[in-house]
Design a protein around this motif. Structure first.
Motif, PDB file in Angstrom:
ATOM      1  N   LEU A 183      27.432  93.082 -10.193  1.00 30.09           N
ATOM      2  CA  LEU A 183      28.174  93.771 -11.243  1.00 30.09           C
ATOM      3  C   LEU A 183      27.253  94.594 -12.139  1.00 30.09           C
ATOM      4  N   MET A 184      26.129  94.010 -12.561  1.00 31.14           N
ATOM      5  CA  MET A 184      25.263  94.715 -13.491  1.00 31.14           C
ATOM      6  C   MET A 184      24.531  95.875 -12.821  1.00 31.14           C
ATOM      7  N   ASP A 185      24.184  95.750 -11.558  1.00 29.18           N
ATOM      8  CA  ASP A 185      23.578  96.887 -10.861  1.00 29.18           C
ATOM      9  C   ASP A 185      24.617  97.974 -10.610  1.00 29.18           C
ATOM     10  N   GLY A 186      25.889  97.581 -10.435  1.00 29.64           N
ATOM     11  CA  GLY A 186      26.967  98.557 -10.340  1.00 29.64           C
ATOM     12  C   GLY A 186      27.139  99.320 -11.649  1.00 29.64           C
ATOM     13  N   VAL A 187      27.022  98.614 -12.763  1.00 26.48           N
ATOM     14  CA  VAL A 187      27.080  99.256 -14.079  1.00 26.48           C
ATOM     15  C   VAL A 187      25.933 100.250 -14.227  1.00 26.48           C
ATOM     16  N   ARG A 230      29.902  80.733 -17.511  1.00 25.19           N
ATOM     17  CA  ARG A 230      31.217  81.364 -17.671  1.00 25.19           C
ATOM     18  C   ARG A 230      31.136  82.538 -18.661  1.00 25.19           C
ATOM     19  N   ALA A 231      30.393  82.337 -19.731  1.00 27.67           N
ATOM     20  CA  ALA A 231      30.241  83.399 -20.730  1.00 27.67           C
ATOM     21  C   ALA A 231      29.531  84.611 -20.142  1.00 27.67           C
ATOM     22  N   ILE A 232      28.467  84.372 -19.365  1.00 27.50           N
ATOM     23  CA  ILE A 232      27.707  85.481 -18.793  1.00 27.50           C
ATOM     24  C   ILE A 232      28.543  86.244 -17.778  1.00 27.50           C
ATOM     25  N   LEU A 233      29.347  85.521 -16.990  1.00 26.55           N
ATOM     26  CA  LEU A 233      30.202  86.214 -16.027  1.00 26.55           C
ATOM     27  C   LEU A 233      31.259  87.045 -16.757  1.00 26.55           C
ATOM     28  N   HIS A 234      31.834  86.508 -17.838  1.00 31.93           N
ATOM     29  CA  HIS A 234      32.758  87.289 -18.653  1.00 31.93           C
ATOM     30  C   HIS A 234      32.065  88.551 -19.198  1.00 31.93           C
ATOM     31  N   LEU A 235      30.835  88.381 -19.667  1.00 37.40           N
ATOM     32  CA  LEU A 235      30.080  89.500 -20.231  1.00 37.40           C
ATOM     33  C   LEU A 235      29.826  90.573 -19.177  1.00 37.40           C
ATOM     34  N   ASN A 236      29.377  90.155 -17.994  1.00 36.53           N
ATOM     35  CA  ASN A 236      29.091  91.122 -16.926  1.00 36.53           C
ATOM     36  C   ASN A 236      30.358  91.833 -16.462  1.00 36.53           C
ATOM     37  N   LEU A 237      31.452  91.081 -16.373  1.00 34.78           N
ATOM     38  CA  LEU A 237      32.723  91.696 -16.001  1.00 34.78           C
ATOM     39  C   LEU A 237      33.174  92.696 -17.073  1.00 34.78           C
ATOM     40  N   GLY A 238      32.964  92.342 -18.338  1.00 35.59           N
ATOM     41  CA  GLY A 238      33.312  93.263 -19.415  1.00 35.59           C
ATOM     42  C   GLY A 238      32.538  94.563 -19.314  1.00 35.59           C
ATOM     43  N   HIS A 239      31.237  94.453 -19.047  1.00 42.13           N
ATOM     44  CA  HIS A 239      30.410  95.650 -18.857  1.00 42.13           C
ATOM     45  C   HIS A 239      30.940  96.491 -17.692  1.00 42.13           C
ATOM     46  N   ALA A 240      31.274  95.819 -16.586  1.00 44.98           N
ATOM     47  CA  ALA A 240      31.732  96.529 -15.393  1.00 44.98           C
ATOM     48  C   ALA A 240      33.034  97.277 -15.666  1.00 44.98           C
ATOM     49  N   LEU A 241      33.986  96.616 -16.294  1.00 43.12           N
ATOM     50  CA  LEU A 241      35.278  97.249 -16.549  1.00 43.12           C
ATOM     51  C   LEU A 241      35.143  98.365 -17.583  1.00 43.12           C
ATOM     52  N   MET A 242      34.242  98.202 -18.532  1.00 44.46           N
ATOM     53  CA  MET A 242      34.003  99.281 -19.494  1.00 44.46           C
ATOM     54  C   MET A 242      33.424 100.504 -18.784  1.00 44.46           C
ATOM     55  N   SER A 243      32.464 100.295 -17.889  1.00 46.71           N
ATOM     56  CA  SER A 243      31.878 101.413 -17.148  1.00 46.71           C
ATOM     57  C   SER A 243      32.903 102.101 -16.256  1.00 46.71           C
ATOM     58  N   ALA A 244      33.868 101.328 -15.765  1.00 49.00           N
ATOM     59  CA  ALA A 244      34.899 101.875 -14.890  1.00 49.00           C
ATOM     60  C   ALA A 244      36.084 102.444 -15.665  1.00 49.00           C
TER      61      ALA A 244
END
Length: 369
Positions: A183-187, A230-244
């Motif tokens: 996810l973070m490399d996708g961001v 769980r918090a870090i996965l939420h954070l990474n998903l948040g970054h991904a959806l924001m970038s998208a």
């Protein structure tokens, strides 16, 4: 007169005692103390002719502790020593893990080109030895290095391979780590395409990132995950959806991440999540809210000082916010602060590069002898 054997036994006991104290400090989340004790334990073992497992364990712990302190050059050197010791002990699984760690440390120090051969070596060794988990870790490390080199297509392919192998292994922890990394490399890829002004490529990459995010979201409530994971996965998903461009969904995920990151020991991840929320507010055009969040971050300079990359990101966001708000005085202030941080980071990277290359040369010299 003390015999050599008696001296060796006492030295071994001292080494193991220091290592135990280092492990206790690490478990108590005292990374700096753990690093110092681990280095002392390793030094005790280094004076012995025979390579001992405690020396390798001490170097491995030092690598982890230095990483937690943000000391990437020191982490890299310790990981290289650990990899060489594990090779001498014929423990390829641990050797692969330390080669991958050394690659990530070099990459974090701004040296992805130096990290590339280490990550490639880790993958080759894991493949030759048939180390399933080692292959996944090495693929993740190599993917991250390629992403930092700007080879985003290669990184994406490597992450897909890592995810496939993790699913095949049926290891939930491993799979979640793979998703977090991918996810973070996708961001990183999306933000670079946005910076380059390539909307069509950005849209295609964002759509693939959304597919990946949808898959990762299925694992948010896995019972084996800790609150931090769980918090870090939420954070990474948040970054991904924001970038998208999915700003509403990103806000929900980032908000949950903040709620899960309340413990005092998690202050730096919390600062990262708060910055993500500020960045989200900027993209939503909510300038007042963005300003509040950025001011909260900048009010804790001592925390941001412990993470220079985050400080740079926060100041860049603050500069963007002051520009959008039309406040020229704040623009000049934040621009000057950002320039100082970037200059400091450049000097740190130059010193890290020298330290990392010196550590690599020292390990190679030791192996030849």
């Amino acid at each position: 007169m003390e015999t050599d054997t008696a001296s060796e036994v006492r030295g071994e006991q001292r080494c193991e005692d220091l290592l135990q104290r280092a492990q206790e400090a690490w478990q108590a989340q005292r990374a700096a103390a753990a690093a110092k004790l681990a280095l002392r334990a390793e030094a005790c073992c280094d004076r012995r002719a025979e390579v001992r497992p405690c020396a390798a364990a001490a170097a491995q712990l030092a690598a982890q502790a230095h990483w937690a302190c943000g000391e990437h050059a020191l982490s890299h050197g310790a990981a290289l020593r650990a990899a060489a010791l594990f090779e001498a002990l014929q423990r390829p699984g641990d050797q692969v893990a330390m080669l991958a760690h050394a690659a990530l440390a070099a990459c974090s120090a701004g040296l992805p080109s130096d990290a590339l051969p280490l990550a490639s070596e880790a993958l080759a060794l894991a493949t030759a030895a048939g180390l399933f988990e080692g292959m996944v870790s090495a693929l993740n490390a190599l993917a991250h290095v390629q992403a930092n080199l700007g080879a985003f297509a290669e990184a994406e392919l490597l992450h897909l391979q890592a995810l496939s192998r993790a699913r095949e292994a049926g290891d939930g922890q491993l799979l979640v780590r793979c998703y977090a990394n991918a996810l973070m490399d996708g961001v990183l890829a999306c933000e670079e395409l946005r910076h380059q002004g390539q909307p069509q490529l950005l849209e295609a990459r964002a759509q693939r990132l959304l597919v990946l995010a949808a898959q990762a979201r299925r694992h948010l409530n896995e019972p084996f995950m800790s609150e931090v994971q769980r918090a870090i996965l939420h954070l990474n998903l948040g970054h991904a959806l924001m970038s998208a461009g999915r700003l509403g969904e990103a806000e929900q995920l980032l908000g949950t991440s903040l709620q899960l990151l309340q413990a005092p020991a998690l202050v730096l991840p919390r600062q990262s999540a708060l910055h993500a929320m500020a960045e989200l507010a900027l993209r939503q055009g909510a300038l007042e809210l963005a300003g509040q969040r950025l001011h909260e971050l900048l009010a804790h300079e001592e925390l941001l000082g412990a993470n220079a990359l985050l400080r740079e990101q926060v100041l860049r966001s603050a500069l963007q916010w002051s520009s959008a708000s039309g406040d020229e005085a704040l623009q000049h202030k934040y621009a000057a602060q950002l320039q100082r941080v970037q200059d400091d980071q450049r000097r740190v990277r130059e010193q890290a590069a020298a330290d990392i290359r010196a550590a690599s040369a020292a390990v190679q010299l030791a192996l030849r002898h």
